[in-house]
Motif scaffolding. Sequence first.
Motif, mmCIF file in Angstrom:
data_model
loop_
_atom_site.group_PDB
_atom_site.id
_atom_site.type_symbol
_atom_site.label_atom_id
_atom_site.label_comp_id
_atom_site.label_asym_id
_atom_site.label_seq_id
_atom_site.Cartn_x
_atom_site.Cartn_y
_atom_site.Cartn_z
ATOM 1 N N ARG A 48 0.960 -1.208 -0.124
ATOM 2 C CA ARG A 48 0.030 0.008 0.038
ATOM 3 C C ARG A 48 0.923 1.336 0.118
ATOM 4 O O ARG A 48 1.795 1.327 0.817
ATOM 5 N N ILE A 49 0.501 2.227 -0.847
ATOM 6 C CA ILE A 49 1.304 3.415 -0.892
ATOM 7 C C ILE A 49 0.271 4.641 -0.305
ATOM 8 O O ILE A 49 -0.894 4.781 -0.848
ATOM 9 N N ASN A 50 0.478 5.189 0.683
ATOM 10 C CA ASN A 50 -0.463 6.039 1.498
ATOM 11 C C ASN A 50 -1.964 5.658 1.597
ATOM 12 O O ASN A 50 -2.840 6.242 1.472
ATOM 13 N N GLY A 51 -1.858 4.135 2.217
ATOM 14 C CA GLY A 51 -3.263 3.666 2.273
ATOM 15 C C GLY A 51 -3.809 2.928 0.966
ATOM 16 O O GLY A 51 -5.028 2.407 1.311
ATOM 17 N N PHE A 52 -3.329 3.359 -0.210
ATOM 18 C CA PHE A 52 -4.177 2.775 -1.249
ATOM 19 C C PHE A 52 -3.137 1.458 -1.899
ATOM 20 O O PHE A 52 -1.949 1.592 -2.043
ATOM 21 N N PHE A 53 -3.934 0.545 -2.704
ATOM 22 C CA PHE A 53 -3.292 -0.471 -3.334
ATOM 23 C C PHE A 53 -3.055 0.168 -4.665
ATOM 24 O O PHE A 53 -3.559 1.151 -5.211
ATOM 25 N N LEU A 54 -1.952 -0.427 -5.411
ATOM 26 C CA LEU A 54 -1.360 0.030 -6.547
ATOM 27 C C LEU A 54 -2.171 -0.799 -7.529
ATOM 28 O O LEU A 54 -2.679 -1.733 -7.490
ATOM 29 N N ASN A 55 -2.032 -0.458 -8.777
ATOM 30 C CA ASN A 55 -2.623 -1.196 -9.917
ATOM 31 C C ASN A 55 -1.636 -2.142 -10.484
ATOM 32 O O ASN A 55 -0.314 -2.146 -10.302
ATOM 33 N N GLU A 56 -2.275 -3.102 -11.268
ATOM 34 C CA GLU A 56 -1.363 -4.207 -11.799
ATOM 35 C C GLU A 56 -0.274 -3.967 -12.647
ATOM 36 O O GLU A 56 0.904 -4.380 -12.721
ATOM 37 N N GLU A 57 -0.548 -2.623 -13.444
ATOM 38 C CA GLU A 57 0.566 -2.402 -14.300
ATOM 39 C C GLU A 57 1.831 -1.966 -13.399
ATOM 40 O O GLU A 57 2.896 -1.988 -13.845
ATOM 41 N N ASP A 58 1.784 -1.401 -12.316
ATOM 42 C CA ASP A 58 2.634 -0.901 -11.305
ATOM 43 C C ASP A 58 3.511 -2.284 -10.752
ATOM 44 O O ASP A 58 4.898 -1.880 -11.030
ATOM 45 N N TYR A 59 2.827 -3.116 -10.743
ATOM 46 C CA TYR A 59 3.718 -4.554 -10.145
ATOM 47 C C TYR A 59 4.240 -5.014 -11.417
ATOM 48 O O TYR A 59 5.483 -5.489 -11.532
#
Length: 413
Positions: free
Chosen positions: A88-99
């Motif tokens: 989590r970044i600042n409480g939010f999940f990242l999207n699949e493209e980031d991974y």
Amino acid sequence: MFNKNYSLSMWLKYLEKSDRKIIYDLSEIKSLAKKLDVLDSKAFIFTVAGTNGKGTTCAMLERLLLNAGYQVGLYTSPHLIKFIERIRINGFFLNEEDYISAFQNVESERNGILLTYFEFITLAALILFKRYSLDILILEVGLGGRLDATNIVDSDISIITNIGIDHTSFLGTDRASIAREKSGIFRKNKISVIGEVNIPDSMYQIAKEKKTILKKNNVDWSWEKQDCYWNFFHSDIKLYNLPITQIPLSNAAIALAALYYSGIKIDEKIIRESISNVQLLGRFQIISTRPYIIIDVAHNPDAAFYLSKKIDEIDIKGKIYAVVGILNDKDISGIINPLKSKIHYWFAAPLKTIRTATKKQLKDIFPIYNTSVLNDINEAYKKALILAKKQDAIIVFGSFWTVSEFLSLNIQV
């Protein structure tokens, strides 16, 4: 061989297939991390180890810091439903493209270096954290401490929640050996906050060798529960009449202790307004009350004992049914024993992983007279639901896998 057009699910299958066995050396992953330039973080770093309570301690730290206005990155494991839960970044999940981008980055620089699944995704997490301007990183240790992939990072505050018997094939069969492994996260001249009250001598030995500064529960800081509130004590502050939390108070307290020892400033008002709102998926989570449906990831004897005490706090008028799946490398008897006197009937089933305890293993350990061994968690839960009346309770526990499979059912209760 990976393909640059892999989706996230394809990447995860690739990593699972190429997952090497754990070897007792971090030199290769550390050299690769240096090549990726992810070790020189300007963020303040908390590393959290322990047998139980790591996830809830991390969640409390994250919420308090976010509410105080800090930019926070969290790395935790395992996930319950979707892989993206791990960062989590600042409480939010990242999207699949980031991974996918981060995985490609690791793979392009790997050059034949063998990595475990956890080592690979840890490097990816550090790459993702570097892309943001973060004030604080919170890293949850996956297994042990000394040889865990997160230990390539030098933390500013190390936290050990407790020392229990688990993962004995990797960490040792006694508390002294396990404490020694977990103490591997200690750093020279840095503070290590210890939630365990009965500290093994081996931990003191490692602390002395590493010249770390121990801050111990009931010695340097403490907490106490009253009927409807709790108090926290630290050398610099005393907090009275704190609201009861939804997570174990021991973990809320160690998070507060770590914050105060870090020197990071958080207003007391923010603490009081925040701590009662922290909850973690699958940790004594009540999803229905008529009947009670409770899910918990308890997967070792200490966690099962805590689950048993939490059940006592609920006014269950009727019978209690258990839906259980357990991994074959766990202390199955140790997990079910704390609850034997409370459970009226057990519905046990193998899990959807090669590590699961089989139907035969479950039949050999569970009591014959009040147990049904089914084919999967879906069938086990449906059988329990047929029997349960409104005044009864169904407890789903035994593993992260058990809770994950249950949550994936999307059954209306």
